[in-house]
Design an enzyme around this catalytic site. Structure first.
Site, PDB file in Angstrom:
ATOM      1  N   ASP A 164       0.899  -1.109  -0.065  1.00 30.64           N
ATOM      2  CA  ASP A 164       0.045   0.070  -0.063  1.00 30.64           C
ATOM      3  C   ASP A 164       0.916   1.208   0.037  1.00 30.64           C
ATOM      4  O   ASP A 164       1.520   1.603   0.942  1.00 30.64           O
ATOM      5  CB  ASP A 164      -0.883   0.118   1.400  1.00 30.64           C
ATOM      6  CG  ASP A 164      -1.739   1.253   1.232  1.00 30.64           C
ATOM      7  OD1 ASP A 164      -1.755   2.125   0.461  1.00 30.64           O
ATOM      8  OD2 ASP A 164      -2.878   1.088   2.070  1.00 30.64           O
TER       9      ASP A 164
ATOM     10  N   ASP B 160      -6.661   5.713   4.321  1.00 30.23           N
ATOM     11  CA  ASP B 160      -5.077   5.702   4.458  1.00 30.23           C
ATOM     12  C   ASP B 160      -4.655   5.066   5.865  1.00 30.23           C
ATOM     13  O   ASP B 160      -4.073   5.871   6.634  1.00 30.23           O
ATOM     14  CB  ASP B 160      -4.794   7.234   4.418  1.00 30.23           C
ATOM     15  CG  ASP B 160      -5.036   7.712   2.957  1.00 30.23           C
ATOM     16  OD1 ASP B 160      -4.382   6.899   2.052  1.00 30.23           O
ATOM     17  OD2 ASP B 160      -5.657   8.623   2.704  1.00 30.23           O
TER      18      ASP B 160
ATOM     19  N   HIS C 156      -5.949  11.613  13.769  1.00 27.79           N
ATOM     20  CA  HIS C 156      -6.890  11.672  12.686  1.00 27.79           C
ATOM     21  C   HIS C 156      -8.146  10.817  12.608  1.00 27.79           C
ATOM     22  O   HIS C 156      -9.060  10.964  12.016  1.00 27.79           O
ATOM     23  CB  HIS C 156      -6.049  10.992  11.501  1.00 27.79           C
ATOM     24  CG  HIS C 156      -5.129  11.794  10.718  1.00 27.79           C
ATOM     25  ND1 HIS C 156      -5.231  13.387  10.639  1.00 27.79           N
ATOM     26  CD2 HIS C 156      -3.805  11.579  10.690  1.00 27.79           C
ATOM     27  CE1 HIS C 156      -4.016  13.931  10.123  1.00 27.79           C
ATOM     28  NE2 HIS C 156      -3.046  12.723  10.107  1.00 27.79           N
TER      29      HIS C 156
ATOM     30  N   ASP D  21       1.856  18.664  14.156  1.00 31.75           N
ATOM     31  CA  ASP D  21       2.050  17.794  12.920  1.00 31.75           C
ATOM     32  C   ASP D  21       1.472  18.385  11.861  1.00 31.75           C
ATOM     33  O   ASP D  21       0.975  19.423  11.812  1.00 31.75           O
ATOM     34  CB  ASP D  21       0.945  16.644  13.356  1.00 31.75           C
ATOM     35  CG  ASP D  21       1.259  15.636  12.236  1.00 31.75           C
ATOM     36  OD1 ASP D  21       1.695  14.352  12.739  1.00 31.75           O
ATOM     37  OD2 ASP D  21       0.755  15.731  11.195  1.00 31.75           O
TER      38      ASP D  21
ATOM     39  N   HIS E 294       0.029  17.368   9.164  1.00 33.22           N
ATOM     40  CA  HIS E 294      -1.372  17.224   8.760  1.00 33.22           C
ATOM     41  C   HIS E 294      -2.517  17.753   9.841  1.00 33.22           C
ATOM     42  O   HIS E 294      -2.412  17.738  11.153  1.00 33.22           O
ATOM     43  CB  HIS E 294      -1.624  15.564   8.713  1.00 33.22           C
ATOM     44  CG  HIS E 294      -0.795  14.933   7.732  1.00 33.22           C
ATOM     45  ND1 HIS E 294       0.532  14.384   8.133  1.00 33.22           N
ATOM     46  CD2 HIS E 294      -0.766  14.738   6.355  1.00 33.22           C
ATOM     47  CE1 HIS E 294       0.941  13.900   6.946  1.00 33.22           C
ATOM     48  NE2 HIS E 294       0.401  14.044   5.720  1.00 33.22           N
TER      49      HIS E 294
ATOM     50  N   ASP F 195       6.506  15.616  11.224  1.00 26.89           N
ATOM     51  CA  ASP F 195       6.533  15.398   9.802  1.00 26.89           C
ATOM     52  C   ASP F 195       6.397  16.855   9.516  1.00 26.89           C
ATOM     53  O   ASP F 195       6.626  17.216   8.054  1.00 26.89           O
ATOM     54  CB  ASP F 195       5.264  14.633   9.391  1.00 26.89           C
ATOM     55  CG  ASP F 195       4.066  14.888   9.949  1.00 26.89           C
ATOM     56  OD1 ASP F 195       3.814  15.575  10.857  1.00 26.89           O
ATOM     57  OD2 ASP F 195       3.011  14.141   9.715  1.00 26.89           O
TER      58      ASP F 195
ATOM     59  N   TYR G 214       8.320  10.968   9.475  1.00 28.82           N
ATOM     60  CA  TYR G 214       8.443   9.769   8.487  1.00 28.82           C
ATOM     61  C   TYR G 214       9.789   9.955   7.802  1.00 28.82           C
ATOM     62  O   TYR G 214      10.288   8.984   7.096  1.00 28.82           O
ATOM     63  CB  TYR G 214       7.402   9.742   7.654  1.00 28.82           C
ATOM     64  CG  TYR G 214       6.033   9.681   8.180  1.00 28.82           C
ATOM     65  CD1 TYR G 214       5.542   8.570   8.643  1.00 28.82           C
ATOM     66  CD2 TYR G 214       5.268  10.708   8.407  1.00 28.82           C
ATOM     67  CE1 TYR G 214       4.209   8.557   9.519  1.00 28.82           C
ATOM     68  CE2 TYR G 214       3.860  10.764   8.849  1.00 28.82           C
ATOM     69  CZ  TYR G 214       3.589   9.666   9.462  1.00 28.82           C
ATOM     70  OH  TYR G 214       2.262   9.464  10.221  1.00 28.82           O
TER      71      TYR G 214
END
Length: 673
Positions: free
Chosen positions: A22, A94, A137, A174, A176, A267, A307
């Site tokens: 993935d 995701d 999330h 973060d 996101h 990230d 990451y």
């Protein structure tokens, strides 16, 4: 520093991984956790922390945020075949499941709760939980974005329920948007949620309209949801600090949280393939420091994303080392926020001006199109084609290893008259017997006078500054007969070194002589209630407040929106904090000022107070030793006259000092009010 810093970690949370191909999920790997913990061990930071064991979150804990139907569905995953897991995963976005992920997700949420328990009960001062899977999330009834249970949202609800917390601040740095946290608290005025995130006008994941700046919360929670959208990649240290100084900190101080939770995703650091930002790992030392005087120092950081395994572990180390109380490094590359960051800053401040008195003066929304939006609409196709190349170049991006942070053997030294007790934790500084220093003091300040007490004090100050320059002492406090003479003595000595820059922060109306030079060796910022009749120039900045320093709201607004940006951009090698008699500044505000300024100059702060200010020795020493300042309480609106005066001053100075900008020069929409 009193108490300690918790570290919550268990290797068990590395024991799940992606079992099929993935591309969207391949970056979420067990090594994210192992490299972070190994870096803390290698740097000697893990040993300095208080190890707190993890526990599994209970069903009752998880149900504080998630639905029973969702929890029951996740409970079945340990017994699923590979094909069943694949099919189960398809209903969410995701994310991936593994037979052991339910166990790990309970440990991740439980680790956050263990951290909250340790901090709120006073067993430790602050701490960090290294957890996996991340959480911000995940929605009430859905896994999302590598997240199964919403660790920080559960922790916030738990703190409210178990400890009766009325005001919780969640800071999500973060890259996101934590849409799960926003969804949980968007109508709750007891939780203030702040998130900055890569957005690119809704073209970056999770591609939600609700991630934009004008989604401010709902009903009673209106104003308690702050979204700062980054509409281009490549944001730097200046952009991050600017948003802290002009949005987050003023609102946070007005809100006055009882607990600070950090969705600590890295990230947003340089080199990350998801974020594509350019902020260096050491900026997280400063972001952490700026939060540590809120909520009496009760700060709980919980790992989210990150990451690039190199910038991830570097950023984790910077965060934990700051929580431990070590001096932050000198900030790097503060060249002012970019146009896109200023546009976002402008929009956020405007969207929240009706909810927060500290932003009532903010400029109205821009009337012209945001620059990056125009570019995006025209070049969307072209940028899509470049995306793969950009990601490849980001992976190869190099940046210097953060410099080793120096912790001087003596933290706080004091120069006190005979008969004045040395505060606990401090070291009394012995008078200097260096003939060079003694002769220099006699020649420059005593003019032939045989004042042995003045000679001992001034020579001790000179020697103390020398030891701070050599990193033998971190910071200091001196009770002197005449702060004006002492200030000139310190400045004259410190500014002689080739690379030295001295930030002088003077609190009170007494006249402190300006060094009188415009060469940038010194920057003087003076807070008083005396209107200055002349323009003082770039490096002498009088800040006039109607009620002087006795109005805590006006003073705090000036410190956060004016002094901190100036200090960070100036980047001094020494901070000289001068308290003049009768300044009117209360203990808590003085301690907040002292604590915040220690983020500059690697913590090299020297506080000068006149002998009549003896009562402030204890509170000042406490702040210099790293004890969090008392809360200021929920701040009322600052005086309109002070707001107007500060805006006039900021507008005059922003051409020279880029971190004072809150609107983009090219954007219409008028000046700040």
């Amino acid at each position: 520093m009193k108490m300690g810093t918790a570290l919550v970690y268990d290797e068990e949370m590395t024991k799940y991984k992606l079992l099929w191909v993935d591309p969207a999920c391949k970056i979420e790997v067990p090594e994210r956790l192992t490299v972070s913990h190994e870096a803390l061990v290698k740097a000697g930071l893990a040993d300095r922390c208080v190890a707190v064991p993890v526990r599994e979150a209970t069903d009752a804990d998880i149900l504080l945020v998630h639905s029973e139907e969702y929890l029951e569905a996740v409970k079945k995953t340990p017994y699923m075949t590979l094909e069943d897991l694949k099919e189960f995963t398809l209903q969410y976005g995701d994310v991936y499941f593994h037979p052991n992920i339910y166990h790990c997700a309970k440990l991740a949420a439980g680790a956050a709760l263990q951290l909250v328990d340790s901090v709120v009960t006073g067993k430790v001062r602050n701490g960090m939980a290294l957890v996996r899977p991340p959480g911000h999330h995940s929605m009430r009834s859905a896994a999302n974005g590598f997240c199964v249970f919403n660790n920080v949202a559960i922790a916030a609800q738990y703190a409210k329920q178990k400890y009766g917390m009325k005001r919780v601040l969640i800071v999500d740095w973060d890259v996101h948007h934590g849409q799960g946290v926003q969804s949980c608290f968007e109508d709750d005025p007891d939780v203030l949620y702040f998130s900055w995130h890569r957005y690119e006008h809704q073209r970056f994941w999770p591609q939600l309209r609700d991630s934009d700046y004008d989604c401010v919360g709902k009903e009673k929670g209106a104003g308690f949801n702050i979204n700062v959208p980054w509409n281009k990649v490549g944001m730097k240290n200046s952009d991050y600090l600017s948003v802290f100084c002009h949005v987050l900190l003023p609102i946070a101080y007005e809100f006055s949280p009882e607990l600070v939770l950090v969705c600590a995703g890295f990230d947003s650091a340089i080199g990350d393939p998801e974020g594509e930002m350019c902020a260096s790992p050491d900026i997280f030392a400063h972001l952490t420091h700026l939060l540590m005087n809120l909520a009496g120092g009760k700060v709980c950081a919980v790992l989210e994303g990150g990451y690039n395994l190199t910038s991830l572990h570097q950023s984790v180390c910077q965060t934990v080392q700051t929580l431990l109380g070590d001096p932050a490094p000198r900030p790097a590359d503060l060249d002012g926020p970019c146009t896109s960051a200023l546009e976002s800053l402008h929009c956020v401040r405007s969207a929240h001006r009706q909810y927060w008195s500290c932003l009532k003066h903010a400029a109205e929304l821009p009337t012209s199109e945001i620059s990056t939006k125009c570019i995006k609409l025209v070049e969307e196709e072209e940028q899509q084609q470049q995306k793969e190349e950009e990601e490849k170049s980001t992976d190869k991006e190099a940046w210097p290893e953060p410099l080793k942070r120096i912790t001087p053997p003596v933290h706080t030294a004091v120069v006190l008259p005979d008969g004045v007790a040395c505060p606990d934790g401090c070291e009394r500084f012995s008078p200097s017997e260096d003939p060079v220093i003694l002769n220099k003091v006699r020649e420059n300040f005593l003019k032939g006078s045989d004042d042995s007490e003045a000679l001992a004090t001034l020579s001790s100050l000179t020697a103390l500054v020398e030891k701070m320059e050599k990193n033998e002492i971190c910071n200091g406090l001196a009770l002197v007969r005449d702060v004006s003479t002492a200030t000139m003595c310190v400045v004259q000595h410190a500014a002689t070194a080739h690379r030295n820059r001295v930030l002088i922060v003077c609190v009170g109306d007494a006249v402190v002589p300006s060094p009188g030079t415009d060469d940038g060796k010194t920057l003087l910022v003076q807070f008083s209630n005396t209107e200055s009749e002349e323009q003082k120039g770039k490096f002498h900045i009088p800040v006039c407040l109607k009620e002087g320093c006795s109005d805590v709201s006006g003073f705090t607004l000036a410190v956060l929106g004016l002094l901190l940006p100036l200090g960070y951009e100036y980047d001094p090698s020494l901070v000289l904090l001068v308290r003049t008699p009768g300044s009117g500044l209360c203990d808590a505000a003085w301690q907040q000022l002292t604590g915040l300024l220690q983020g500059l100059a690697q913590g090299h702060t020297l506080v000068l107070m006149q002998e009549g200010e003896k009562a402030f020795i204890g509170p000042t020493a406490s702040s210099l030793l790293g004890v969090a300042a008392p809360s200021l309480g929920k701040l009322p609106a600052p005086l309109p006259e002070d707001v107007q005066a500060l805006e006039r001053l900021r507008h005059r100075l922003q051409a020279d000092w880029k971190l004072l900008q809150t609107t983009a020069p090219e954007t219409a929409g008028g000046e700040e009010k």
